[in-house]
Write a protein that holds these residues in place. Structure first.
Motif, mmCIF file in Angstrom:
data_model
loop_
_atom_site.group_PDB
_atom_site.id
_atom_site.type_symbol
_atom_site.label_atom_id
_atom_site.label_comp_id
_atom_site.label_asym_id
_atom_site.label_seq_id
_atom_site.Cartn_x
_atom_site.Cartn_y
_atom_site.Cartn_z
ATOM 1 N N ALA A 155 38.652 38.312 39.637
ATOM 2 C CA ALA A 155 39.132 39.692 39.638
ATOM 3 C C ALA A 155 38.188 40.591 40.432
ATOM 4 O O ALA A 155 38.635 41.450 41.207
ATOM 5 N N LEU A 156 36.888 40.390 40.272
ATOM 6 C CA LEU A 156 35.900 41.188 41.006
ATOM 7 C C LEU A 156 36.013 40.928 42.504
ATOM 8 O O LEU A 156 35.968 41.857 43.318
ATOM 9 N N GLU A 201 38.195 43.209 47.959
ATOM 10 C CA GLU A 201 38.805 42.778 49.214
ATOM 11 C C GLU A 201 39.268 43.963 50.058
ATOM 12 O O GLU A 201 40.064 44.786 49.617
ATOM 13 N N GLN A 202 38.751 44.029 51.269
ATOM 14 C CA GLN A 202 39.069 45.148 52.163
ATOM 15 C C GLN A 202 40.564 45.241 52.461
ATOM 16 O O GLN A 202 41.124 46.333 52.554
ATOM 17 N N HIS A 203 41.223 44.109 52.609
ATOM 18 C CA HIS A 203 42.640 44.104 52.957
ATOM 19 C C HIS A 203 43.532 44.598 51.817
ATOM 20 O O HIS A 203 44.727 44.828 52.033
ATOM 21 N N LEU A 204 42.956 44.752 50.636
ATOM 22 C CA LEU A 204 43.754 45.213 49.484
ATOM 23 C C LEU A 204 43.417 46.645 49.079
ATOM 24 O O LEU A 204 43.744 47.068 47.980
ATOM 25 N N ARG A 205 42.742 47.364 49.957
ATOM 26 C CA ARG A 205 42.422 48.761 49.659
ATOM 27 C C ARG A 205 43.704 49.536 49.348
ATOM 28 O O ARG A 205 44.651 49.515 50.121
ATOM 29 N N ALA A 260 29.226 43.880 36.675
ATOM 30 C CA ALA A 260 29.932 45.085 36.236
ATOM 31 C C ALA A 260 29.495 46.284 37.075
ATOM 32 O O ALA A 260 30.308 47.155 37.421
ATOM 33 N N LEU A 261 28.205 46.306 37.418
ATOM 34 C CA LEU A 261 27.697 47.381 38.266
ATOM 35 C C LEU A 261 28.291 47.294 39.676
ATOM 36 O O LEU A 261 28.573 48.318 40.302
ATOM 37 N N GLU A 262 28.505 46.079 40.150
ATOM 38 C CA GLU A 262 29.171 45.901 41.445
ATOM 39 C C GLU A 262 30.567 46.513 41.432
ATOM 40 O O GLU A 262 31.002 47.142 42.404
ATOM 41 N N ALA A 263 31.265 46.314 40.306
ATOM 42 C CA ALA A 263 32.609 46.895 40.177
ATOM 43 C C ALA A 263 32.531 48.417 40.203
ATOM 44 O O ALA A 263 33.378 49.088 40.800
ATOM 45 N N LEU A 264 31.503 48.967 39.562
ATOM 46 C CA LEU A 264 31.313 50.416 39.563
ATOM 47 C C LEU A 264 31.025 50.925 40.981
ATOM 48 O O LEU A 264 31.541 51.967 41.401
#
Length: 383
Positions: free
Chosen positions: A144-145, A150-154, A179-183
């Protein structure tokens, strides 16, 4: 305002990235361990909607024309033949997935669907939360992360709920850096923060417990004030706890002062810790004495104190004979009156609050019969 916001963003994102290399530490118990041993999460069921998602999966599988294998094969053929993927086809697919291989097909369909529809408005419906609930159910948080970055799914994950569910998913697995990466990604994509986002963001920073994560927390708090966002009590409590662990007492007091109703068990115990750090021991003793002797208004909720927090008080007053004697006497009274809990501060902070939806639904129910126009009985309303 735009310049200030850009300045905050310019500071915040580098700080977020640098904190990924910091160590992780916290209180003794882990947030992702419920006292009863059950899997817990920070968000309420009203946000997660996992049960609703699972019920929907069963219903769609039951009503499917043909077999799941045939449905998947038809979608694979549509991908190969570059045919248009319909909205309902993707919804059905996401509800039929029950393995990692199924999710891989779902990813391929999502790429195609988004490429075909990136410039089309679909009203209020969002696929992002649906995909995240699927990943939550199948323990595919890393997939999910990867997809949300993914740039193509912006634009596909353009809502805060998608990011919130992902961060919660990673949080309960103890994957605080992920989790911080997701933030970070949420910030990069300029997705608006919700109240739940602030709770998760501050909880992640609290668990990382580093100077860098404290800076992130403080910056997000200041940014919220500039935007006019009112932080929830839960978010503020995580901020207070982190500030105390970083020995930033003044900042902890500042966060605590923003809490509108600091009567919760978490706030009460954090207040004691603030006073300990401020060496306001006489005040601590008075607070505990009032609670032990019942010198509080009958309208004030029964106060409970963590054994962990009381142990910190004992440690602080052990070399002050007068205060130590008073504390031990009060401690005994608190135990007798049932005001001492074994819950740690960490467990209090990470407790999943109960949904209020059921109460709101009850209030919105009809009060009169459509047939007789007579008031419905109280017992019927209660049901």
């Amino acid at each position: 305002m735009a310049a200030v916001s850009q300045a905050f963003k310019g500071f915040l994102l580098p700080a977020l990235r640098s904190s990924l290399y910091a160590g992780v530490s916290g209180f003794g118990s882990s947030c992702c361990r419920c006292p009863l041993g059950a899997k817990r999460y920070l968000l309420t069921d009203n946000v997660m909607k996992l049960k609703e998602f699972q019920h929907r999966k069963v219903a769609i599988a039951r009503n499917l024309l043909g077999t799941k294998e045939t449905y998947f094969k038809n979608l694979e053929e549509k991908l190969m033949q570059h045919k248009l993927i319909l909205k309902e086809e993707l919804k059905t697919l996401l509800h039929l997935c029950d393995s990692q291989d199924d999710v891989q097909l779902a990813k391929n369909v999502i790429y195609r669907y988004h490429a075909e529809n990136r410039n089309v408005s679909f009203g209020k419906y969002k696929f992002g939360p649906l995909f995240m609930r699927l990943c939550y159910e199948l323990d595919l948080e890393e997939s999910a992360l990867e997809l949300i970055k993914e740039q193509h799914l912006r634009g596909f994950f353009s809502d805060s709920t998608s990011f919130n569910i992902l961060m919660d998913m990673l949080f309960i697995k103890g994957k605080y850096k992920s989790a911080l990466e997701a933030l970070i990604e949420m910030k990069n994509q300029d997705v608006t923060f919700s109240q739940d986002t602030y709770v998760l963001a501050f909880a992640i920073c609290y668990k990382l417990n580093s100077p860098e994560s404290f800076k992130i927390c403080a910056t997000l708090g200041e940014e919220a004030l500039i935007k006019g966002d009112v932080l929830s009590r839960r978010a503020s409590c995580f901020a207070v706890a982190l500030a105390l662990k970083q020995n930033q007492v003044a900042k902890a007091m500042s966060f605590f002062s923003q809490i509108m109703k600091p009567e919760s068990i978490t706030c009460i115990n954090l207040n004691i810790i603030i006073h300990i750090h401020s060496n306001m021991l006489e005040t601590v003793i008075e607070i505990l004495k009032d609670a032990a002797e019942g010198n509080l208004s009958s309208f004030v909720k029964k106060q409970e104190f963590s054994e962990e927090v009381l142990a910190a008080v004992r440690e602080k007053v052990k070399d002050i004979p007068g205060l130590r004697a008073r504390f031990e006497e009060i401690y005994g009274k608190l135990h007798v009156s049932g005001r001492v809990t074994t819950l740690t501060l960490d467990a209090m902070l990470c407790h999943t609050p109960r949904d209020r939806t059921s109460h709101l639904v009850l209030l919105n129910k009809r009060t009169a019969s459509r047939r007789t126009f007579q008031p419905l009985s109280q017992s019927l309303l209660a049901e």
